[in-house]
Write a protein that holds these residues in place. Structure first.
Motif, PDB file in Angstrom:
ATOM      1  N   VAL A  70     -78.488  60.294  -9.591  1.00  0.00           N
ATOM      2  CA  VAL A  70     -77.904  60.568  -8.279  1.00  0.00           C
ATOM      3  C   VAL A  70     -78.983  60.692  -7.201  1.00  0.00           C
ATOM      4  O   VAL A  70     -78.705  60.594  -6.015  1.00  0.00           O
ATOM      5  N   MET A  71     -80.219  60.857  -7.622  1.00  0.00           N
ATOM      6  CA  MET A  71     -81.325  61.005  -6.675  1.00  0.00           C
ATOM      7  C   MET A  71     -81.773  59.670  -6.090  1.00  0.00           C
ATOM      8  O   MET A  71     -82.623  59.627  -5.209  1.00  0.00           O
ATOM      9  N   VAL A  72     -81.209  58.562  -6.581  1.00  0.00           N
ATOM     10  CA  VAL A  72     -81.551  57.221  -6.111  1.00  0.00           C
ATOM     11  C   VAL A  72     -80.287  56.596  -5.521  1.00  0.00           C
ATOM     12  O   VAL A  72     -79.242  56.580  -6.158  1.00  0.00           O
ATOM     13  N   VAL A  73     -80.400  56.103  -4.284  1.00  0.00           N
ATOM     14  CA  VAL A  73     -79.233  55.592  -3.565  1.00  0.00           C
ATOM     15  C   VAL A  73     -79.534  54.248  -2.908  1.00  0.00           C
ATOM     16  O   VAL A  73     -80.686  53.870  -2.736  1.00  0.00           O
ATOM     17  N   ALA A  74     -78.467  53.585  -2.505  1.00  0.00           N
ATOM     18  CA  ALA A  74     -78.601  52.345  -1.745  1.00  0.00           C
ATOM     19  C   ALA A  74     -79.007  52.684  -0.313  1.00  0.00           C
ATOM     20  O   ALA A  74     -78.515  53.664   0.263  1.00  0.00           O
ATOM     21  N   LYS A  75     -79.891  51.888   0.238  1.00  0.00           N
ATOM     22  CA  LYS A  75     -80.397  52.157   1.588  1.00  0.00           C
ATOM     23  C   LYS A  75     -79.279  52.104   2.633  1.00  0.00           C
ATOM     24  O   LYS A  75     -79.198  52.961   3.503  1.00  0.00           O
ATOM     25  N   LYS A  76     -78.414  51.127   2.519  1.00  0.00           N
ATOM     26  CA  LYS A  76     -77.363  50.938   3.524  1.00  0.00           C
ATOM     27  C   LYS A  76     -76.283  52.027   3.470  1.00  0.00           C
ATOM     28  O   LYS A  76     -75.940  52.620   4.475  1.00  0.00           O
ATOM     29  N   SER A  77     -75.789  52.308   2.269  1.00  0.00           N
ATOM     30  CA  SER A  77     -74.668  53.247   2.139  1.00  0.00           C
ATOM     31  C   SER A  77     -75.107  54.695   1.931  1.00  0.00           C
ATOM     32  O   SER A  77     -74.326  55.611   2.132  1.00  0.00           O
ATOM     33  N   ARG A  78     -76.359  54.888   1.472  1.00  0.00           N
ATOM     34  CA  ARG A  78     -76.894  56.217   1.152  1.00  0.00           C
ATOM     35  C   ARG A  78     -76.113  56.883   0.003  1.00  0.00           C
ATOM     36  O   ARG A  78     -76.029  58.095  -0.104  1.00  0.00           O
ATOM     37  N   VAL A  79     -75.511  56.036  -0.852  1.00  0.00           N
ATOM     38  CA  VAL A  79     -74.724  56.508  -1.987  1.00  0.00           C
ATOM     39  C   VAL A  79     -75.227  55.795  -3.238  1.00  0.00           C
ATOM     40  O   VAL A  79     -75.693  54.664  -3.169  1.00  0.00           O
ATOM     41  N   SER A  80     -75.113  56.457  -4.374  1.00  0.00           N
ATOM     42  CA  SER A  80     -75.477  55.843  -5.650  1.00  0.00           C
ATOM     43  C   SER A  80     -74.566  54.650  -5.922  1.00  0.00           C
ATOM     44  O   SER A  80     -73.449  54.577  -5.404  1.00  0.00           O
TER      45      SER A  80
END
Length: 116
Positions: A70-80
């Motif tokens: 969960v500590m890593v997310v997509a740059k665009k959505s800011r969600v896993s």
């Protein structure tokens, strides 16, 4: 792909260091850049990225430290990514709103690792 405990914990520690440096969840691309700099090229869009993060989450969950990916997310959505939520369901996690679930899990993991 099989990962050793040492491999998983080394990548986990990279994520922790990046989180401390950035003060936020990190992007897949940021993790990819650091892994490449350390001699492990792994493109952030490679199918191996979610496999690696899933393995880390399973390892950490077994040790009662939460779904660490969960500590890593997509740059665009800011969600896993979707794989995070699929794994959560496979691990028996119940949630109605994926975004709220991810925020709560990030708070939990952050507290466990002293990242708050």
């Amino acid at each position: 792909m099989e990962y050793t405990k040492e491999n998983l914990e080394a990548v986990r520690d990279i994520i922790i260091d990046l989180y401390k440096e950035k003060g936020r969840a990190i992007y897949y691309s940021e993790l990819s850049e650091v892994l490449e700099a350390k001699g492990t090229p792994l493109h952030h869009r490679s199918p191996k990225m979610p496999e690696l993060l899933e393995a880390i989450s399973i390892h950490e969950e077994k040790n009662n430290r939460g779904m660490f990916s969960v500590m890593v997310v997509a740059k665009k959505s800011r969600v896993s990514g979707e794989g995070f939520f699929t794994l959560a369901q496979q691990l028996g996690r119940d949630f109605e709103d994926p975004k709220t679930f991810a925020e709560e899990e990030r708070k939990r993991v952050s507290a466990i690792w002293g990242l708050v």
